[in-house]
Enzyme design. Structure first.
Site, PDB file in Angstrom:
ATOM      1  N   LYS A 150       0.850  -1.194   0.000  1.00 29.41           N
ATOM      2  CA  LYS A 150       0.000   0.000   0.000  1.00 29.41           C
ATOM      3  C   LYS A 150       0.886   1.244   0.000  1.00 29.41           C
ATOM      4  O   LYS A 150       1.725   1.414   0.899  1.00 29.41           O
ATOM      5  CB  LYS A 150      -0.911   0.017   1.236  1.00 29.41           C
ATOM      6  CG  LYS A 150      -2.037  -1.004   1.157  1.00 29.41           C
ATOM      7  CD  LYS A 150      -2.900  -0.969   2.394  1.00 29.41           C
ATOM      8  CE  LYS A 150      -3.750   0.269   2.480  1.00 29.41           C
ATOM      9  NZ  LYS A 150      -4.555   0.290   3.731  1.00 29.41           N
TER      10      LYS A 150
HETATM   11  O1  G3P Z   1      -7.162   1.556   5.107  1.00 29.65           O
HETATM   12  C1  G3P Z   1      -7.819   2.795   5.117  1.00 29.65           C
HETATM   13  C2  G3P Z   1      -8.909   2.797   6.079  1.00 29.65           C
HETATM   14  O2  G3P Z   1      -8.512   1.984   7.149  1.00 29.65           O
HETATM   15  C3  G3P Z   1      -9.335   4.113   6.617  1.00 29.65           C
HETATM   16  O3  G3P Z   1     -10.479   3.849   7.339  1.00 29.65           O
HETATM   17  O4  G3P Z   1     -12.234   4.188   9.008  1.00 29.65           O
HETATM   18  O5  G3P Z   1      -9.926   5.080   9.421  1.00 29.65           O
HETATM   19  O6  G3P Z   1     -11.401   6.131   7.711  1.00 29.65           O
HETATM   20  P1  G3P Z   1     -11.032   4.881   8.436  1.00 29.65           P
END
Ligand code: G3P
Length: 225
Positions: free
Chosen positions: A86
């Protein structure tokens, strides 16, 4: 549509992989830091739980192409095939995507907020792009529309890059991503649990048991005897 788990909680992953057709696991630095354990140890444990066939997406921290390549090499060596590196969609990140693609290493472009970032990542050779649906919604954008735009642009341009939508707060966002034909989503434990549940399912199951036991007795199961 593939469904991945966005977590580094190994106990949760073990249980989920046993019960459900999970396609892989994604992590990011925030998620790994939550474990408070050595990050490579956690990632290797996740790999051993999910096996070699499911995909594991692990993120680099570097912000120069040169050092991203070093981190990527380390991750691939430790985590084996079906590992996707990533890389955030920053200028040096696009360069690293191109170089890793040329070396045959899987890449997931992450922290995507616009369709044009996704297009640039696809042109650089990313295998997946990860638009952050809920974080886009949080800034008065339309996360699902960004996903739909990316799907359309990739189809129109003949790109093989998949859309791995990320950052979800609820099932509705996931459902809408499936309707706009995202290739994959990655969801937290909470959202994943909600994906398969409905209170009327539980009500129906309880009613079946109640009706059955009223006639055949408590605990009676179907058996050959
Ligand atoms: O991998 C990206 C993702 O984990 C972001 O999620 O819920 O932290 O916005 P969030």
């Amino acid at each position: 549509m593939k469904i991945l788990l966005d977590t580094a909680d190994v106990q949760y992953i073990k249980k989920a992989v046993d019960l459900f057709p999970v396609d892989g696991v994604t992590t990011n630095p925030t998620i790994l830091a939550k474990t408070k354990r050595p990050f490579l140890e956690v990632l290797q444990e996740i790999r051993s739980i999910i096996g070699p066939q499911r995909s594991l997406h692990a993120q680099v921290l570097s912000q120069t192409a040169e050092t991203i390549l070093v981190e990527a090499g380390c991750l691939v060596e430790k985590l084996g095939k079906n590992t996707f590196i990533k890389i955030p969609v920053i200028p040096e990140g696009y360069k690293a995507m191109r170089l890793l693609h040329e070396r045959g290493i899987g890449v997931t472009a992450t922290a995507v907020f616009t369709a044009q970032q996704a297009l640039m990542a696809a042109k650089a050779g990313a295998d997946f792009v990860a638009p952050y649906v809920n974080r886009i919604d949080n800034i008065c954008g339309d996360g699902v529309q960004v996903v739909a735009d990316i799907v359309h642009i990739f189809q129109a341009g003949g790109f093989e890059t998949g859309v791995l939508a990320a950052s979800f707060k609820n099932v509705d966002q996931v459902h809408k991503c499936s309707l706009v034909e995202a290739q994959a989503v990655t969801v937290s434990e909470d959202v994943f649990a909600s994906l398969t549940k409905h209170p009327l399912t539980d009500w129906s199951v309880n009613k079946f048991v109640e009706d059955w036991e009223a006639v055949y007795g408590k605990g009676t199961l179907i058996s050959p005897k």
